[in-house]
Design an enzyme around this catalytic site. Structure first.
Site, PDB file in Angstrom:
ATOM      1  N   SER A 144       0.831  -1.219   0.000  1.00 17.21           N
ATOM      2  CA  SER A 144       0.000   0.000   0.000  1.00 17.21           C
ATOM      3  C   SER A 144       0.850   1.247   0.000  1.00 17.21           C
ATOM      4  O   SER A 144       0.413   2.309  -0.432  1.00 17.21           O
ATOM      5  CB  SER A 144      -0.853   0.054   1.272  1.00 17.21           C
ATOM      6  OG  SER A 144      -1.797  -0.960   1.268  1.00 17.21           O
ATOM      7  N   HIS A 165      -0.888  -2.886  -7.475  1.00 15.74           N
ATOM      8  CA  HIS A 165      -1.622  -2.482  -6.283  1.00 15.74           C
ATOM      9  C   HIS A 165      -3.121  -2.677  -6.514  1.00 15.74           C
ATOM     10  O   HIS A 165      -3.750  -1.872  -7.205  1.00 15.74           O
ATOM     11  CB  HIS A 165      -1.315  -1.029  -5.918  1.00 15.74           C
ATOM     12  CG  HIS A 165      -1.939  -0.593  -4.638  1.00 15.74           C
ATOM     13  ND1 HIS A 165      -2.619   0.590  -4.518  1.00 15.74           N
ATOM     14  CD2 HIS A 165      -2.018  -1.203  -3.434  1.00 15.74           C
ATOM     15  CE1 HIS A 165      -3.076   0.707  -3.279  1.00 15.74           C
ATOM     16  NE2 HIS A 165      -2.717  -0.377  -2.610  1.00 15.74           N
ATOM     17  N   GLU A 177      -3.419  -0.620  -9.878  1.00 12.10           N
ATOM     18  CA  GLU A 177      -2.367   0.353 -10.229  1.00 12.10           C
ATOM     19  C   GLU A 177      -1.115  -0.433 -10.587  1.00 12.10           C
ATOM     20  O   GLU A 177      -0.706  -1.334  -9.840  1.00 12.10           O
ATOM     21  CB  GLU A 177      -2.077   1.279  -9.041  1.00 12.10           C
ATOM     22  CG  GLU A 177      -3.218   2.225  -8.716  1.00 12.10           C
ATOM     23  CD  GLU A 177      -2.982   3.022  -7.424  1.00 12.10           C
ATOM     24  OE1 GLU A 177      -2.382   2.467  -6.494  1.00 12.10           O
ATOM     25  OE2 GLU A 177      -3.418   4.184  -7.363  1.00 12.10           O
ATOM     26  N   ASN A 215      -4.128   5.864  -2.937  1.00 16.53           N
ATOM     27  CA  ASN A 215      -3.819   6.049  -1.512  1.00 16.53           C
ATOM     28  C   ASN A 215      -3.282   7.444  -1.209  1.00 16.53           C
ATOM     29  O   ASN A 215      -3.535   7.992  -0.141  1.00 16.53           O
ATOM     30  CB  ASN A 215      -2.805   5.006  -1.051  1.00 16.53           C
ATOM     31  CG  ASN A 215      -3.473   3.685  -0.749  1.00 16.53           C
ATOM     32  OD1 ASN A 215      -4.696   3.578  -0.781  1.00 16.53           O
ATOM     33  ND2 ASN A 215      -2.674   2.656  -0.494  1.00 16.53           N
TER      34      ASN A 215
END
Ligand SMILES: C[C@H](O)CC(=O)SCCNC(=O)CCNC(=O)[C@H](O)C(C)(C)COP(=O)(O)OP(=O)(O)OC[C@H]1O[C@@H](n2cnc3c(N)ncnc32)[C@H](O)[C@@H]1OP(=O)(O)O
Ligand SMILES: NC(=O)c1ccc[n+]([C@@H]2O[C@H](COP(=O)([O-])OP(=O)(O)OC[C@H]3O[C@@H](n4cnc5c(N)ncnc54)[C@H](O)[C@@H]3O)[C@@H](O)[C@H]2O)c1
Length: 310
Positions: A144, A165, A177, A215
């Site tokens: 993350s 991701h 991602e 994120n």
């Protein structure tokens, strides 16, 4: 066959191997994310081996994948129990779950790591796998928040390393991602992007920067929501309702914080604060730290900002 043509053929064979689509995937870590990635890879025809630390953990992962599949098939094949059972059986038939990581990578085209968000543990794992996996195998982390380059340094295959991701819950979230580091080769990036699409996701590309895309925007939004509640400007419930009805989000920020895990969010924020201590968005958050200190991580522990039936 002349020496030069042998080199040419071998070169093609090697590079051809790097260009061939990813068919065999090994996933290390069968938790929330690893089991979801395994599920979407197996349900799209990939041969998948999932690895975790104990047989008990992998057995639990198998049960959780079956439970998720039973939810998926009800929507995919409404009123067709036979098709539902076939889909589940086919998916589970593509899945092997085990506890030995070294043997699990012996014939992998791709290894996806989804273990604990700890740099040392990730590096130790990848260093071991780098020795065991074939030359053509591509490595990817589902981290993350840890820079992919900081993980890849543990291996000698920076050109065959990237980030994939995925988002929680993997079977439902349509995005992955794809992150490249400076060493990532074009072949590797193309293989990772093609895999993301092959498992039914929309891919986006981003640099190996803090939080990639989602994120980097979502974590500050969630933490700013906590600060808004800390100031007494509104209650957690009203903030959740406001963002769902006013911004069309499927979950409010406090529901999402409890869903992703307060420990994960704190780990991300602490890491970013350490590397950029003056950024106001990354300042430590008292309520978050207090709940994590009390082991109240959200849904996974039964209590976070809200309480849940365990
Ligand atoms: C921090 C990390 O690095 C990055 C991240 O992951 S950040 C987090 C990103 N994720 C999000 O933001 C999630 C936001 N929330 C959502 O999209 C939705 O609330 C949700 C998809 C989680 C749940 O969907 P929602 O409609 O709100 O409620 P819910 O009733 O639970 O589910 C509806 C249907 O979706 C499907 N579904 C939901 N979760 C599922 C799962 N885990 N597996 C399979 N199917 C699922 C089921 O068909 C379910 O119907 P059912 O309950 O009758 O089985
Ligand atoms: N939770 C999320 O919303 C989310 C979303 C995207 C990415 N991620 C990232 O994915 C990774 C996994 O997160 P998670 O939420 O699935 O965690 P989790 O705690 O649910 O699962 C981690 C799993 O890894 C296993 N594990 C730990 N060390 C291992 C090792 N050395 N070998 C094999 N297995 C090992 C654990 O036993 C556990 O089952 C983390 O890097 C996290 O940052 C999490």
């Amino acid at each position: 066959m002349s020496f030069s043509s042998k080199i040419f053929v071998r070169g093609l064979a090697t590079s051809a191997k790097q260009w061939s689509p990813i068919k065999t995937v090994t996933i290390i870590g069968s938790g929330l994310m690893g089991s979801g990635i395994a599920q979407v890879a197996a349900s799209t025809g990939h041969k998948v081996t999932v690895v975790d630390q104990t047989q008990d953990i992998v057995d639990k992962a198998s049960a959780s994948i079956k439970k998720s599949l039973s939810r998926v098939v009800k929507k995919k094949f409404p009123d067709d129990p036979k098709a539902q059972q076939t889909y589940i059986a086919d998916t589970m038939g593509h899945l092997t779950l085990q506890t030995d990581a070294v043997s699990a990578v012996k014939s992998a085209d791709l290894v996806v790591e989804a273990i604990v968000e700890n740099l040392d543990v990730k590096r130790k794992l990848f260093a071991t796998l780098d020795e065991a996996a074939p030359q053509h195998t591509v490595f990817a982390s589902n981290t993350s928040s840890i820079p992919i380059k900081d993980i890849a340094v543990a291996t000698k295959r920076g050109d065959r390393f990237g980030g994939l991701h995925f988002f929680n819950p993997v079977p439902m979230m349509k995005l992955v991602e794809v992150i490249r580091i400076p060493e990532t080769s074009e072949e590797t990036y193309n293989a990772l992007e093609a895999f993301g699409k092959a498992v039914g996701k929309k891919t986006v590309q981003c640099k190996d920067e803090k939080g990639f895309i989602v994120n980097r925007l979502l974590v500050p939004y969630m933490v700013e929501s906590i600060r808004l509640a800390e100031r007494g400007d509104a209650s957690t419930r009203d903030i959740d309702v406001a963002m769902k009805l006013g911004a069309g989000y499927p979950m409010g920020p406090f529901e999402l914080l409890d869903y992703v895990g307060l420990d994960t969010i704190k780990f991300i924020l602490d890491g970013w604060h350490e590397s950029d201590p003056t950024n106001p968005l990354f300042q430590p958050c008292e309520s978050l730290n207090k709940l994590v200190k009390e082991n109240k991580f959200g849904m996974k522990t039964g209590e976070g900002f809200y309480s849940y039936d365990k």
